[in-house]
Write an enzyme that holds these catalytic residues in place. Structure first.
Site, PDB file in Angstrom:
ATOM      1  N   GLY A   1       0.709  -1.612   0.317  1.00 25.02           N
ATOM      2  CA  GLY A   1       0.090   0.049   0.196  1.00 25.02           C
ATOM      3  C   GLY A   1       0.700   1.335  -0.068  1.00 25.02           C
TER       4      GLY A   1
ATOM      5  N   THR B   1      -0.418   4.984   5.088  1.00 24.33           N
ATOM      6  CA  THR B   1      -1.648   4.038   5.091  1.00 24.33           C
ATOM      7  C   THR B   1      -1.565   3.093   6.368  1.00 24.33           C
ATOM      8  OG1 THR B   1      -0.964   2.717   2.848  1.00 24.33           O
ATOM      9  CG2 THR B   1      -2.339   4.063   2.721  1.00 24.33           C
TER      10      THR B   1
ATOM     11  N   LYS C   1       0.922   0.715   7.162  1.00 22.95           N
ATOM     12  CA  LYS C   1       1.291  -0.597   7.348  1.00 22.95           C
ATOM     13  C   LYS C   1       2.443  -0.950   8.495  1.00 22.95           C
ATOM     14  CE  LYS C   1       3.380   0.095   3.517  1.00 22.95           C
ATOM     15  NZ  LYS C   1       2.409   1.440   2.969  1.00 22.95           N
ATOM     16  N   THR C   2       3.228  -0.337   8.767  1.00 18.04           N
ATOM     17  CA  THR C   2       3.910  -0.657   9.956  1.00 18.04           C
ATOM     18  C   THR C   2       3.410  -0.793  11.780  1.00 18.04           C
ATOM     19  OG1 THR C   2       5.639   0.568   9.475  1.00 18.04           O
ATOM     20  CG2 THR C   2       5.573  -0.056  11.397  1.00 18.04           C
TER      21      THR C   2
ATOM     22  N   HIS D   1     -15.102  10.399 -15.998  1.00 17.83           N
ATOM     23  CA  HIS D   1     -13.638   8.910 -16.590  1.00 17.83           C
ATOM     24  C   HIS D   1     -14.034   7.628 -15.931  1.00 17.83           C
ATOM     25  CE1 HIS D   1     -10.313   6.891 -18.353  1.00 17.83           C
ATOM     26  NE2 HIS D   1     -10.016   6.580 -17.989  1.00 17.83           N
ATOM     27  N   GLU D   2     -14.236   7.914 -14.379  1.00 21.29           N
ATOM     28  CA  GLU D   2     -14.345   6.270 -14.348  1.00 21.29           C
ATOM     29  C   GLU D   2     -16.121   5.751 -14.864  1.00 21.29           C
ATOM     30  OE1 GLU D   2     -11.629   4.242 -13.654  1.00 21.29           O
ATOM     31  OE2 GLU D   2     -10.805   6.173 -13.046  1.00 21.29           O
TER      32      GLU D   2
ATOM     33  N   ASP E   1      -5.695   3.171 -20.574  1.00 20.87           N
ATOM     34  CA  ASP E   1      -6.626   2.791 -21.684  1.00 20.87           C
ATOM     35  C   ASP E   1      -6.091   2.410 -22.800  1.00 20.87           C
ATOM     36  OD1 ASP E   1      -7.871   2.876 -18.706  1.00 20.87           O
ATOM     37  OD2 ASP E   1      -8.768   4.661 -19.357  1.00 20.87           O
TER      38      ASP E   1
HETATM   39  P1  ADP Z   1       3.643   3.033   6.622  1.00 21.42           P
HETATM   40  O1  ADP Z   1       4.409   1.632   7.246  1.00 21.42           O
HETATM   41  O2  ADP Z   1       1.804   2.272   5.859  1.00 21.42           O
HETATM   42  O3  ADP Z   1       4.189   3.606   5.954  1.00 21.42           O
HETATM   43  P2  ADP Z   1       2.772   3.343   9.234  1.00 21.42           P
HETATM   44  O4  ADP Z   1       2.359   2.865   9.883  1.00 21.42           O
HETATM   45  O5  ADP Z   1       4.158   3.815   9.549  1.00 21.42           O
HETATM   46  O6  ADP Z   1       2.424   3.929   7.364  1.00 21.42           O
HETATM   47  O7  ADP Z   1       1.836   5.296   9.690  1.00 21.42           O
HETATM   48  C1  ADP Z   1       2.380   6.393   9.630  1.00 21.42           C
HETATM   49  C2  ADP Z   1       1.565   6.929  11.480  1.00 21.42           C
HETATM   50  O8  ADP Z   1       0.424   6.808  10.864  1.00 21.42           O
HETATM   51  C3  ADP Z   1       0.923   5.671  12.423  1.00 21.42           C
HETATM   52  O9  ADP Z   1       2.234   5.392  13.900  1.00 21.42           O
HETATM   53  C4  ADP Z   1      -0.066   6.236  12.873  1.00 21.42           C
HETATM   54  O10 ADP Z   1       0.160   7.271  13.644  1.00 21.42           O
HETATM   55  C5  ADP Z   1      -0.841   6.918  11.191  1.00 21.42           C
HETATM   56  N1  ADP Z   1      -1.447   5.981  11.101  1.00 21.42           N
HETATM   57  C6  ADP Z   1      -1.474   5.071   9.120  1.00 21.42           C
HETATM   58  N2  ADP Z   1      -2.308   4.737   8.782  1.00 21.42           N
HETATM   59  C7  ADP Z   1      -2.803   4.547  10.265  1.00 21.42           C
HETATM   60  C8  ADP Z   1      -4.390   4.382  10.253  1.00 21.42           C
HETATM   61  N3  ADP Z   1      -4.991   3.716   9.215  1.00 21.42           N
HETATM   62  N4  ADP Z   1      -5.460   3.960  11.586  1.00 21.42           N
HETATM   63  C9  ADP Z   1      -4.485   5.024  11.958  1.00 21.42           C
HETATM   64  N5  ADP Z   1      -3.419   5.577  12.203  1.00 21.42           N
HETATM   65  C10 ADP Z   1      -2.512   5.150  10.460  1.00 21.42           C
END
Ligand code: ADP
Length: 619
Positions: free
Chosen positions: A196, A200, A202-203, A418-419, A495
């Site tokens: 992603g 978003t 992921k961590t 477009h979509e 497209d």
């Molecule tokens: P990625 O690893 O996808 O680049 P992170 O997990 O490091 O993103 O996100 C960075 C910070 O943004 C997180 O520590 C959190 O504070 C916030 N954050 C990101 N996504 C979310 C979410 N879905 N819900 C709540 N907080 C989020």
């Protein structure tokens, strides 16, 4: 490695030289021959003293003694003895001397001082180096693997990513009670790839899995492996897995897997040797460990397409979890989490803020609330109000627009039409894959919006009409732009490329053009694969080549006309739906069913123009 060796050898030589130099200097200061005073007197009488310097306590000087017929100068020192006592002793022929300090200390100091000095300088330089870069951290592998026994993050801390959470819940269940799964002989995935855009969560999700299951969390970043010396990354991977196995059950999380796992042999710049070695080691470890010990590897990337395919093979990162940008509801949920942590005024409305922050991800929203809090403090307020939020949004949007991650209102409108163009054409034509979702939330790097069509079954054969309808659907986006704005944008380039590919295959491979008949014109598969120019293997005349081009063009034009006709028929529906899409950003579920029901098909006779009919018409 070679570079590293040379580096330390020079260091060692410099060190030894410095120690010797200082030793000699200090030794000459300390290692002067100490002689008894009586001997000094004798030397003076014999005329062997060349020069002396008298101080309060001692006499230092140079004496010349001939040894083996050579005159040799020696430095000496003697402790002065009271002159009267000296006379008395001399008269009685007694040997005497002043008490001199032990020379042991001097010798010791002559070695210790330079060594201590050298060590001091060395440590100082080490520190400086370490601050400047990771250069001197060799052998300190463990320092950069972060382990947290209790991460303190839970699924509740992440919002707007419900689908991803669901997929990860199984992993949590396994980590909590591995026996339940292993008893049945179940295999838990070894590697889970979180895919992603940045920020978003992921961590955050990976940590939440560890937090929910109460297991240790090892993390490190792919890019950290690569800036190291050759061989070190691989050692680090080995080390990481060793440590993790000792702590099992646990989670290993590798951020930025793409930095490490880029397809091998693609890099043009140097230094990919190291990456390759590290990647190979990672593959070895992935294959080598038994998932039932409870070590689960998670990794994150925002560019899965550049990953080495070897990483994605079964038994490695075989499960991918999409962590997408949140939609409006998701954004509101995320905002609620962060707004709960600060003091807010009653008029704060997360839904409304969500509406203003299209395209933002969790990290942006967390940042937004923080920014608003800072603004409130600057204004001497105790609580955050809508005014602060709005200003923070403006600031962030300005910043993000620069980074091309947010689209402005005009672009958003184009994307919406477009979509919808794609969607309405697909809905109006028979035998197309059903539309599952229409979204104008930007996704990935290139796509500003998407219309998701999911086939209901696996297909091995495709009829000509189906291919034509696919082309029409692909062209629907551009047709909508032309119809509504009387202008077209660059948004259709993907497209067009896909539509052209289909049309070209229809003409050259599937014999679906009546002008060319049932002849196969494509270069042999092998030539295509080896990337040799299609021209080289061409087995047809220039005239045929021209007809192929004309036929491809004709198919595309025909289908574009079909798309335009469908959209003209459904113009009102298009306008109405575009307005809702602009507000909601996503159309799915019931709303989508309603839309599909409302689409009118144009006259079926017109939809597909048979080649034969066309020829007759042209004649
Ligand atoms: P990625 O690893 O996808 O680049 P992170 O997990 O490091 O993103 O996100 C960075 C910070 O943004 C997180 O520590 C959190 O504070 C916030 N954050 C990101 N996504 C979310 C979410 N879905 N819900 C709540 N907080 C989020």
């Amino acid at each position: 490695m070679k570079k590293q060796h040379r580096f330390s050898i020079w260091y060692a030589i410099l060190g030894v030289w410095l120690v010797l130099l200082l030793h000699n200097m200090i030794a000459s200061a300390f290692l002067v021959k100490n002689i008894p005073y009586s001997e000094f007197v004798k030397l003076v009488e014999e005329g062997k003293v060349a020069e002396i310097a008298i101080s309060e306590n001692d006499i230092q000087g140079k004496m010349v003694a001939s040894e083996d017929g050579l005159d040799k100068e020696t430095l000496f020192r003697t402790v002065r003895v009271d002159a009267e006592i000296a006379q008395l002793l001399d008269a009685n022929g007694i040997k005497y001397s002043g008490r001199i300090q032990s020379n042991f200390l001097g010798t010791l100091m002559s070695w210790l001082i330079p060594i201590a000095l050298f060590l001091g300088i060395w440590i100082f330089m080490m520190r400086r180096f370490q601050q400047q870069s990771g250069f001197m951290q060799i052998g300190k592998n463990k320092a950069k693997i972060y382990m947290e026994d209790d991460v303190g993050v839970h699924f509740a801390d992440a919002a707007g990513v419900d689908e991803s959470k669901q997929e990860l819940e199984e992993v949590t269940a396994f980590l909590k009670e591995p026996e339940r799964y292993t008893r049945v002989g179940g295999q838990i995935p070894r590697g889970i790839l979180l895919v992603g855009p940045p920020g978003t969560g992921k961590t955050l999700l990976a940590k939440a899995v560890a937090g929910e299951s109460g297991v240790p969390f090892f993390s490190l970043s792919g890019s950290e492996f690569v800036e190291m010396f050759v061989g070190l990354g691989a050692a680090r991977v080995r080390d990481l897995f060793k440590q993790a196995k000792e702590k099992a059950p646990c989670i290993i999380f590798i951020d930025e897997l793409d930095a490490l796992g880029k397809a091998r042999g693609v890099a043009m710049t140097g230094g990919h040797d190291e990456r390759e070695q590290t990647l190979n080691q990672l593959l070895v470890e992935l294959d080598g460990f038994d998932p039932n010990v409870g070590v689960i590897l998670m990794a994150a990337t925002n560019r899965p397409e550049i990953l080495d395919p070897a990483l994605l093979r079964p038994g490695r990162f075989d499960r991918q979890v999409l962590v997408d940008r949140p939609d409006k509801i998701g954004r509101a949920d995320i905002l609620k989490i962060y707004l709960d942590k600060v003091e807010t005024e009653a008029n704060i409305d997360p839904e409304k803020i969500a509406g203003m922050t299209a395209g933002m991800v969790g990290a942006d929203l967390a940042n937004l609330v923080n920014e608003a809090a800072l603004l409130a403090v600057r204004r001497d307020k105790r609580t955050i109000g809508m005014a602060e939020i709005e200003e923070a949004v403006e600031r962030l949007v300005a910043g993000l627009e620069k980074k091309n991650r947010l689209i402005n209102a005009d672009e958003k409108e184009i994307v919406a039409y477009h979509e919808l163009g794609h969607a309405l054409v697909a809905m109006a034509l028979p035998a197309t894959d059903p539309v599952q979702k229409i979204s104008i939330i930007p996704r990935g790097i290139a796509a500003l919006g998407y219309t998701m069509q999911v086939p209901t079954e696996d297909r091995f054969l495709l009829r000509k009409t189906e291919l034509q309808n696919r082309i029409a659907t692909l062209l629907g986006g551009r047709a909508a732009e032309e119809l509504v704005f009387n202008d077209i944008s660059t948004g259709a380039h993907n497209d067009l490329s896909r539509a052209t590919d289909i049309a070209r295959s229809m003409v050259r491979e599937y014999g679906m053009s009546s002008r060319l008949g049932q002849v196969y014109f494509a270069p042999p598969r092998q030539a295509q694969f080896l990337g040799t120019a299609a021209e080289a293997g061409r087995e047809y005349s220039d005239e045929t080549a021209q007809i192929i081009d004309e036929e491809v063009r004709r198919i595309i034009d025909d289908q574009y006309a079909v798309a335009l006709r469908i959209l003209r028929t459904n113009r009102d529906l298009l306008n109405k739906t575009a307005k809702t899409l602009l507000v909601d950003e996503v159309i799915a579920g019931d709303a989508l069913q309603d839309l599909a029901g409302a689409v009118q098909a144009p006259d079926p006779e017109e939809t597909v123009v048979p080649d034969a009919a066309r020829r007759i018409a042209a004649a």
